[in-house]
Design a protein around this motif. Structure first.
Motif, mmCIF file in Angstrom:
data_model
loop_
_atom_site.group_PDB
_atom_site.id
_atom_site.type_symbol
_atom_site.label_atom_id
_atom_site.label_comp_id
_atom_site.label_asym_id
_atom_site.label_seq_id
_atom_site.Cartn_x
_atom_site.Cartn_y
_atom_site.Cartn_z
ATOM 1 N N TRP A 1 6.761 -2.004 -0.712
ATOM 2 C CA TRP A 1 6.900 -1.324 -2.010
ATOM 3 C C TRP A 1 6.047 -0.062 -2.069
ATOM 4 C CZ3 TRP A 1 10.117 -1.814 -6.053
ATOM 5 C CH2 TRP A 1 9.759 -1.180 -7.238
ATOM 6 N N PHE A 2 4.852 -0.141 -1.525
ATOM 7 C CA PHE A 2 3.938 1.002 -1.590
ATOM 8 C C PHE A 2 4.017 1.903 -0.360
ATOM 9 C CE2 PHE A 2 1.951 -1.860 -4.732
ATOM 10 C CZ PHE A 2 1.870 -0.985 -5.798
ATOM 11 N N CYS B 1 -3.536 -1.646 -3.482
ATOM 12 C CA CYS B 1 -2.551 -0.689 -2.971
ATOM 13 C C CYS B 1 -2.062 0.243 -4.069
ATOM 14 C CB CYS B 1 -1.371 -1.426 -2.348
ATOM 15 S SG CYS B 1 -1.739 -2.266 -0.797
ATOM 16 N N SER B 2 -1.865 -0.296 -5.256
ATOM 17 C CA SER B 2 -1.420 0.522 -6.380
ATOM 18 C C SER B 2 -2.443 1.597 -6.710
ATOM 19 C CB SER B 2 -1.176 -0.362 -7.601
ATOM 20 O OG SER B 2 -0.812 0.409 -8.722
ATOM 21 N N GLU B 3 -3.717 1.216 -6.705
ATOM 22 C CA GLU B 3 -4.764 2.185 -7.033
ATOM 23 C C GLU B 3 -4.885 3.256 -5.959
ATOM 24 O OE1 GLU B 3 -7.439 3.588 -9.901
ATOM 25 O OE2 GLU B 3 -5.831 2.097 -9.932
ATOM 26 N N SER C 1 -1.980 -6.143 -4.233
ATOM 27 C CA SER C 1 -1.114 -5.300 -5.044
ATOM 28 C C SER C 1 -1.928 -4.324 -5.899
ATOM 29 C CB SER C 1 -0.236 -6.175 -5.941
ATOM 30 O OG SER C 1 0.642 -5.397 -6.712
ATOM 31 N N ILE C 2 -2.995 -4.830 -6.512
ATOM 32 C CA ILE C 2 -3.850 -3.973 -7.344
ATOM 33 C C ILE C 2 -4.483 -2.869 -6.504
ATOM 34 C CG2 ILE C 2 -5.993 -3.928 -8.680
ATOM 35 C CD1 ILE C 2 -5.269 -6.809 -9.603
ATOM 36 N N ILE D 1 4.709 -6.301 -0.736
ATOM 37 C CA ILE D 1 3.886 -5.312 -1.437
ATOM 38 C C ILE D 1 3.707 -4.071 -0.571
ATOM 39 C CG2 ILE D 1 1.513 -4.846 -2.199
ATOM 40 C CD1 ILE D 1 1.491 -7.866 -3.112
ATOM 41 N N ARG E 1 -2.424 4.348 -4.024
ATOM 42 C CA ARG E 1 -1.269 5.234 -4.140
ATOM 43 C C ARG E 1 -1.339 6.104 -5.394
ATOM 44 N NH1 ARG E 1 -0.155 5.761 0.867
ATOM 45 N NH2 ARG E 1 1.481 4.412 1.740
ATOM 46 N N ARG E 2 -1.952 5.579 -6.432
ATOM 47 C CA ARG E 2 -2.062 6.343 -7.676
ATOM 48 C C ARG E 2 -2.991 7.535 -7.519
ATOM 49 N NH1 ARG E 2 -4.930 6.671 -12.534
ATOM 50 N NH2 ARG E 2 -6.593 5.297 -11.789
#
Length: 262
Positions: A138-139, A255-257, A252-253, A135, A259-260
């Motif tokens: 990926w980020f 890191c996604s937030e 994952s949630i 993860i 990066r968003r």
């Protein structure tokens, strides 16, 4: 041809004490091994005819381009049956490699004031750790900081779960409490806690340390006290049948937030 002693030495690397003694770890399969070639010192390539026939050009070019260990076995041919005896997988995948565990370094290159870093407080499941490393890759997170209680990143199960991302993400083991205490005052330390603020309504930065806790107990009390920004991943199910999220999914949630919006 592989010897019985070689097979025994490979199998012994399932145990941390033997990985520490030899400074070697195991990677398996064309994808994982391919991603790690050139990134880690290479001790052995144990491969079937099928893999060697398809990678003859790579093998010929290895020579000076590959950082072989001083006592390297080189390329070791094996039959499918011999590969099954060496492999840690239920379904072996043509090639097993032994790589050199890198010496711990690079901590000074980590700057949480300028980049996002993931820290793990006692994540013990090898599959979770490997997935978190994947993860992070990926980020675009270059460093994962682990407490001494976190699973060993060079456990064969962790290595396979990273799917090659261990070649792109540096993993460091530290006294996590001391590491966090040593950070400059301006470093933001984020942690997911039940009394945190809704992550979807909280302002997030592009840099800082995201601390994720143990599968069953979350963050230790000592680390919890050092968190400067408490986050909560809200539960949208009114029945609340799921008590918690798997730590890798939660990472994952989060890191996604970041990066968003970071």
């Amino acid at each position: 041809m592989i010897s019985k002693n070689m097979i025994k030495e490979v199998r012994a690397l399932e145990m941390k004490k033997n990985r520490k003694r030899t400074s070697l770890f195991v990677a398996e399969g064309p994808k994982v091994v391919g991603d790690m070639l050139g990134r880690f010192g290479l001790h052995a390539l144990i491969a079937t005819d099928e893999w060697r026939d398809g990678h003859g050009g790579e093998i010929q070019k290895m020579g000076d381009a590959t950082r072989w260990t001083d006592d390297a076995w080189g390329v070791v041919p094996v039959s499918d049956d011999e590969l099954r005896r060496v492999s840690f997988l239920m379904h072996p995948q043509q090639v097993v490699a032994l790589f050199k565990i890198p010496e711990e370094n690079g901590m000074t290159a980590i700057d949480p004031l300028k980049e996002l870093v993931v820290a793990l407080d006692g994540v013990q499941d090898p599959g979770n750790l490997g997935t978190i490393i994947r993860i992070a890759d990926w980020f675009g997170i270059r460093h994962v900081i682990c407490s001494q209680e976190t699973a060993d990143a060079y456990n064969p199960k962790v290595v396979q779960a990273t799917m090659g991302s261990l070649a792109s993400v540096s993993v460091h083991y530290v006294n996590l409490e001391s590491y966090l205490v040593s950070q400059p005052k301006d470093v933001k330390i984020y942690g997911t806690l039940l009394d945190g603020q809704d992550i979807y309504e909280t302002r997030l930065s592009a840099a800082g340390i995201i601390v994720m806790g143990n599968e069953g107990n979350g963050l230790t009390e000592a680390v919890r006290r050092l968190v400067t920004h408490r986050l909560l991943i809200p539960d949208f199910n009114p029945d609340k049948r799921a008590e918690s999220l798997n730590v890798a999914i939660a990472t994952s949630i989060v890191c996604s937030e970041f990066r968003r919006r970071g």
